[in-house]
Design an enzyme around this catalytic site. Structure first.
Site, PDB file in Angstrom:
ATOM      1  N   SER A  54       0.861  -1.186   0.000  1.00 47.81           N
ATOM      2  CA  SER A  54       0.000   0.000   0.000  1.00 47.81           C
ATOM      3  C   SER A  54       0.893   1.229   0.000  1.00 47.81           C
ATOM      4  O   SER A  54       1.520   1.561   1.011  1.00 47.81           O
ATOM      5  CB  SER A  54      -0.925   0.006   1.220  1.00 47.81           C
ATOM      6  OG  SER A  54      -1.855  -1.043   1.131  1.00 47.81           O
ATOM      7  N   LYS A  97       0.462   5.803   8.080  1.00 46.06           N
ATOM      8  CA  LYS A  97       1.053   6.000   6.752  1.00 46.06           C
ATOM      9  C   LYS A  97      -0.029   6.113   5.689  1.00 46.06           C
ATOM     10  O   LYS A  97       0.003   7.008   4.826  1.00 46.06           O
ATOM     11  CB  LYS A  97       2.006   4.843   6.449  1.00 46.06           C
ATOM     12  CG  LYS A  97       2.628   4.848   5.063  1.00 46.06           C
ATOM     13  CD  LYS A  97       1.909   3.909   4.094  1.00 46.06           C
ATOM     14  CE  LYS A  97       1.914   2.468   4.548  1.00 46.06           C
ATOM     15  NZ  LYS A  97       1.265   1.583   3.552  1.00 46.06           N
ATOM     16  N   LYS A 101      -7.277   1.830  -2.796  1.00 46.98           N
ATOM     17  CA  LYS A 101      -6.839   1.371  -1.473  1.00 46.98           C
ATOM     18  C   LYS A 101      -6.804   2.529  -0.474  1.00 46.98           C
ATOM     19  O   LYS A 101      -7.184   2.374   0.693  1.00 46.98           O
ATOM     20  CB  LYS A 101      -5.448   0.730  -1.562  1.00 46.98           C
ATOM     21  CG  LYS A 101      -4.857   0.295  -0.208  1.00 46.98           C
ATOM     22  CD  LYS A 101      -5.736  -0.728   0.498  1.00 46.98           C
ATOM     23  CE  LYS A 101      -5.287  -1.019   1.922  1.00 46.98           C
ATOM     24  NZ  LYS A 101      -4.049  -1.786   2.033  1.00 46.98           N
TER      25      LYS A 101
END
Length: 296
Positions: free
Chosen positions: A99, A242, A174
């Site tokens: 990701s 993140k 995502k």
């Protein structure tokens, strides 16, 4: 002799280890590399091959799957003399399941093309349980021909597999996924504290809530975490921090307002700053408890 493509797997963490093992169960040969020897030993015990370097893992691979924490790690394993692009054979297909930022995926695809190597971005949702059970949702960006080639491999890892558009599209979807999940967990955490402070039987309340419109995969997967205060990491706060950075930056770039997402991003950041970054993202409950005057 197997006609299945040879697979190299780079990154054998919480998600990568069970995912690579599912490919072994599906009959694929898997050569793996990661920095932790115990993870390499686990792969070898499951029937895979432990490689001593990225170059060794990828040199004969038809498909190279990468599953590392963030953009800097993807760039570290992809580029340089010891990286994937310098050591993979021409025509190989990289399936990056990390990701990362959409731009990192776009850049990787462009740089790989110059080496005769193809790339799709294929980040996943479903957490450790989804990885173990091979029921992940996989959102893909790239060329349709490459997606079609990778599809049998992805079908050994997940249940919902969708080509979302060109390179970087999987990462964009995502990022949206992580926005929804974080906001959902925060809402559940606030409901848990509200219910407990009101003296309601929490298990009964969560059971009935999950049967109605308030029900969600998040509540199904994380209900026991909330009930038992079990925050063993399935997906760490550090990683969700993140990801919230990715979605807020990407949204700013396209002019999309994320008012609730921005607040939850700050709550995730504050939990991390309090030393809980290594806990599961359901530990957002701890932050709500602190704000509500409970000692945790």
């Amino acid at each position: 002799m197997s006609t299945l493509p040879k697979i190299a797997w780079i990154g054998l963490g919480i998600m990568g280890s069970p995912m690579s093992e599912n490919l072994l169960k599906a009959g694929y040969s898997v050569a793996g590399f990661t920095l932790e020897q115990d993870k390499l030993d686990r792969l070898a015990k499951a029937g895979g091959t432990s490689a001593a370097s990225i170059a060794e893992a990828v040199k004969d691979a038809d498909v190279i799957v990468t599953m590392v924490p963030a953009s800097p790690q993807v760039e570290a394993i992809a580029y340089g003399p010891d990286g994937i692009l310098e050591n993979a054979k021409q025509g190989a297909l990289i399936v990056d399941m990390s990701s990362i930022t959409p731009q990192t995926s776009v850049d990787l695809a462009k740089n790989a093309k110059e080496k005769g190597i193809r790339v799709i971005d294929a980040p996943v949702s479903g957490g450790e349980a989804g990885a173990i059970e091979a029921v992940l949702s996989i959102m893909v960006g790239g060329e349709k021909a490459d997606f079609d080639e990778a599809l049998p491999i992805l079908e050994a890892l997940g249940k919902t597999i969708v080509l979302c558009g060109p390179h970087g599209s999987g990462q964009t979807v995502k990022a949206a996924n992580q926005l929804i999940v974080a906001v959902n967990i925060q809402a559940c955490a606030e409901a848990v504290v509200f219910l407990e402070k009101s003296g309601v039987d929490l298990q009964a309340a969560l059971d009935v809530l999950n049967g109605g419109l308030a029900g969600s995969t998040v509540l199904t997967r994380k209900k026991d975490n909330f009930l038992n205060r079990d925050f063993k990491p399935g997906f760490r706060i550090d990683l969700h921090h993140k990801d919230m950075g990715i979605v807020t930056d990407a949204a700013r770039n396209v002019g999309a307002a994320l008012p609730v997402g921005a607040v939850v991003a700050q709550l995730v950041a504050s939990l991390r700053a309090q030393g809980d970054g290594g806990l599961d993202h359901s530990a957002l409950l701890r932050a709500v408890e602190r704000l509500s005057g409970q000692q945790v």
